[in-house]
Design an enzyme around this catalytic site. Structure first.
Site, PDB file in Angstrom:
ATOM      1  N   LYS A  25       0.803  -1.231   0.000  1.00 30.22           N
ATOM      2  CA  LYS A  25       0.000   0.000   0.000  1.00 30.22           C
ATOM      3  C   LYS A  25       0.833   1.277   0.000  1.00 30.22           C
ATOM      4  O   LYS A  25       0.594   2.183  -0.798  1.00 30.22           O
ATOM      5  CB  LYS A  25      -0.858   0.049   1.276  1.00 30.22           C
ATOM      6  CG  LYS A  25      -2.288  -0.290   1.086  1.00 30.22           C
ATOM      7  CD  LYS A  25      -2.988  -0.222   2.435  1.00 30.22           C
ATOM      8  CE  LYS A  25      -2.207  -0.991   3.477  1.00 30.22           C
ATOM      9  NZ  LYS A  25      -2.788  -1.067   4.787  1.00 30.22           N
ATOM     10  N   ARG A 100     -11.555   2.043   8.660  1.00 31.94           N
ATOM     11  CA  ARG A 100     -11.281   0.674   9.107  1.00 31.94           C
ATOM     12  C   ARG A 100     -12.513   0.023   9.708  1.00 31.94           C
ATOM     13  O   ARG A 100     -12.423  -1.069  10.272  1.00 31.94           O
ATOM     14  CB  ARG A 100     -10.162   0.669  10.151  1.00 31.94           C
ATOM     15  CG  ARG A 100      -8.856   1.113   9.571  1.00 31.94           C
ATOM     16  CD  ARG A 100      -7.685   0.624  10.386  1.00 31.94           C
ATOM     17  NE  ARG A 100      -6.500   1.297   9.898  1.00 31.94           N
ATOM     18  CZ  ARG A 100      -5.268   0.976  10.244  1.00 31.94           C
ATOM     19  NH1 ARG A 100      -5.059   0.014  11.086  1.00 31.94           N
ATOM     20  NH2 ARG A 100      -4.259   1.638   9.753  1.00 31.94           N
ATOM     21  N   ARG A 167      11.121  -6.980  12.618  1.00 33.47           N
ATOM     22  CA  ARG A 167      10.071  -6.726  13.609  1.00 33.47           C
ATOM     23  C   ARG A 167       9.581  -8.043  14.189  1.00 33.47           C
ATOM     24  O   ARG A 167       9.460  -9.037  13.481  1.00 33.47           O
ATOM     25  CB  ARG A 167       8.887  -6.010  12.932  1.00 33.47           C
ATOM     26  CG  ARG A 167       9.014  -4.515  12.931  1.00 33.47           C
ATOM     27  CD  ARG A 167       7.973  -3.876  12.041  1.00 33.47           C
ATOM     28  NE  ARG A 167       6.604  -4.267  12.381  1.00 33.47           N
ATOM     29  CZ  ARG A 167       5.528  -3.659  11.861  1.00 33.47           C
ATOM     30  NH1 ARG A 167       5.670  -2.670  10.989  1.00 33.47           N
ATOM     31  NH2 ARG A 167       4.323  -4.053  12.193  1.00 33.47           N
ATOM     32  N   ARG A 178      -2.223 -11.585  11.808  1.00 33.18           N
ATOM     33  CA  ARG A 178      -2.545 -10.200  11.436  1.00 33.18           C
ATOM     34  C   ARG A 178      -3.450 -10.173  10.211  1.00 33.18           C
ATOM     35  O   ARG A 178      -4.337  -9.333  10.090  1.00 33.18           O
ATOM     36  CB  ARG A 178      -1.259  -9.411  11.162  1.00 33.18           C
ATOM     37  CG  ARG A 178      -0.543  -8.994  12.445  1.00 33.18           C
ATOM     38  CD  ARG A 178       0.912  -8.667  12.205  1.00 33.18           C
ATOM     39  NE  ARG A 178       1.132  -7.507  11.363  1.00 33.18           N
ATOM     40  CZ  ARG A 178       2.265  -7.274  10.698  1.00 33.18           C
ATOM     41  NH1 ARG A 178       3.260  -8.136  10.768  1.00 33.18           N
ATOM     42  NH2 ARG A 178       2.388  -6.187   9.972  1.00 33.18           N
TER      43      ARG A 178
HETATM   44  P1  ADP Z   1      -0.564  -0.545  11.171  1.00 30.87           P
HETATM   45  O1  ADP Z   1      -0.304  -1.094   9.809  1.00 30.87           O
HETATM   46  O2  ADP Z   1       0.373  -1.072  12.196  1.00 30.87           O
HETATM   47  O3  ADP Z   1      -2.001  -0.575  11.587  1.00 30.87           O
HETATM   48  P2  ADP Z   1      -0.743   2.337  10.535  1.00 30.87           P
HETATM   49  O4  ADP Z   1       0.429   3.123  10.123  1.00 30.87           O
HETATM   50  O5  ADP Z   1      -1.822   2.140   9.540  1.00 30.87           O
HETATM   51  O6  ADP Z   1      -0.111   0.980  11.063  1.00 30.87           O
HETATM   52  O7  ADP Z   1      -1.408   2.983  11.833  1.00 30.87           O
HETATM   53  C1  ADP Z   1      -0.671   3.198  13.000  1.00 30.87           C
HETATM   54  C2  ADP Z   1      -1.604   3.341  14.187  1.00 30.87           C
HETATM   55  O8  ADP Z   1      -2.459   4.465  14.000  1.00 30.87           O
HETATM   56  C3  ADP Z   1      -2.561   2.164  14.355  1.00 30.87           C
HETATM   57  O9  ADP Z   1      -2.004   1.124  15.113  1.00 30.87           O
HETATM   58  C4  ADP Z   1      -3.738   2.819  15.078  1.00 30.87           C
HETATM   59  O10 ADP Z   1      -3.477   2.947  16.445  1.00 30.87           O
HETATM   60  C5  ADP Z   1      -3.777   4.214  14.466  1.00 30.87           C
HETATM   61  N1  ADP Z   1      -4.734   4.319  13.330  1.00 30.87           N
HETATM   62  C6  ADP Z   1      -4.433   4.601  12.036  1.00 30.87           C
HETATM   63  N2  ADP Z   1      -5.546   4.628  11.265  1.00 30.87           N
HETATM   64  C7  ADP Z   1      -6.579   4.366  12.089  1.00 30.87           C
HETATM   65  C8  ADP Z   1      -8.003   4.240  11.920  1.00 30.87           C
HETATM   66  N3  ADP Z   1      -8.586   4.412  10.716  1.00 30.87           N
HETATM   67  N4  ADP Z   1      -8.760   3.949  13.011  1.00 30.87           N
HETATM   68  C9  ADP Z   1      -8.209   3.796  14.210  1.00 30.87           C
HETATM   69  N5  ADP Z   1      -6.890   3.870  14.451  1.00 30.87           N
HETATM   70  C10 ADP Z   1      -6.070   4.163  13.420  1.00 30.87           C
END
Ligand code: ADP
Ligand code: ZN
Length: 222
Positions: A25, A100, A167, A178
């Site tokens: 992505k 999400r 990681r 996951r």
């Molecule tokens: P990951 O791939 O680990 O989920 P991201 O970079 O997409 O990593 O997001 C990092 C953090 O930001 C997530 O673990 C979450 O806590 C928060 N986050 C990002 N987007 C959202 C969302 N749409 N709803 C809720 N939390 C979010």
């Protein structure tokens, strides 16, 4: 690409990019940004920025982010709303990391009209292989891959010479877990957009296809 004819027509492209962890992505979003000349908005990046800048919201959400939990809908929506109100988005954007949940999809609808939702379909085995080979610099955070993006000197960062590590959650068993979690939380959102006719599947059959090939595919879809 949609045709734009009228004299005063301002063509906009408001894109949501959807796909499992390890689907590439981030790479595709960066390339698309270059091709389309529109900003890339990652809610993950927005969250990290709030935390880094120690804003009141950042202090409030650091506990979720640190434990890999989702930030509450209300807070993440507030952060995104502010980003969507900045003036650099007149030609559109590529949104990644949001929505999400159905609740977030509904919130998004109240903020902006999305043109297309790109759903990356990548074979599970390709994701496991790719993430298992992923390495990150302990010092500057740069990402490498033992298969596709090797550092010049094994185990050392090209940019800063820092030590590369894997990681803890990039092990096959945990990657599969996951992916299960992603499947469960994302499939209602995928269905939501499919039923509204906004979803376009981007099928990545060959896991070793170069990102340029995938970008061409995406450009032909939008
Ligand atoms: P990951 O791939 O680990 O989920 P991201 O970079 O997409 O990593 O997001 C990092 C953090 O930001 C997530 O673990 C979450 O806590 C928060 N986050 C990002 N987007 C959202 C969302 N749409 N709803 C809720 N939390 C979010
Ligand atoms: Zn580094």
């Amino acid at each position: 690409m949609r045709e734009c004819t009228g004299v005063n027509c301002v063509k906009t492209m408001k894109i949501v990019l959807f796909g499992p962890p390890g689907s590439g992505k981030g790479t595709y979003a960066t390339l698309l940004k270059g091709q389309l000349g529109i900003p890339h908005i990652s809610t993950g990046d927005l969250v990290r920025e709030e935390i880094k800048n120690k804003t009141p919201i950042g202090d409030q959400i650091v506990k979720y982010s640190n434990s890999g939990k989702l930030v509450p809908d209300e807070t993440i929506t507030q952060i995104l709303k502010r980003r969507l109100s900045t003036p650099d988005l007149s030609k559109g954007f590529i949104l990644e990391g949001y929505p999400r949940s159905i609740e977030q999809a509904k919130q998004l609808e109240t903020m902006v009209k999305i043109d297309v939702v790109l759903n990356l379909n990548v074979p599970e085995k390709a994701i496991v292989d790719r993430l298992s080979a992923r390495m990150q610099c302990r010092n500057c955070g740069s990402i490498y891959n033992e298969l596709t993006l090797k550092p010049a000197v094994p185990g050392k960062c090209d940019k800063c010479g820092g030590e590369l590590f894997k990681r803890d959650d990039d092990q096959p068993k945990i990657i599969l877990e996951r992916l299960r979690v992603y499947e469960q939380t994302s499939s209602p959102v995928v269905d939501y957009y499919r039923s509204r006719g906004l979803l376009k599947d981007v099928v990545v059959n060959d896991p070793n296809a170069s990102p340029d090939v995938i970008i061409k595919k995406i450009m032909s879809l939008i």
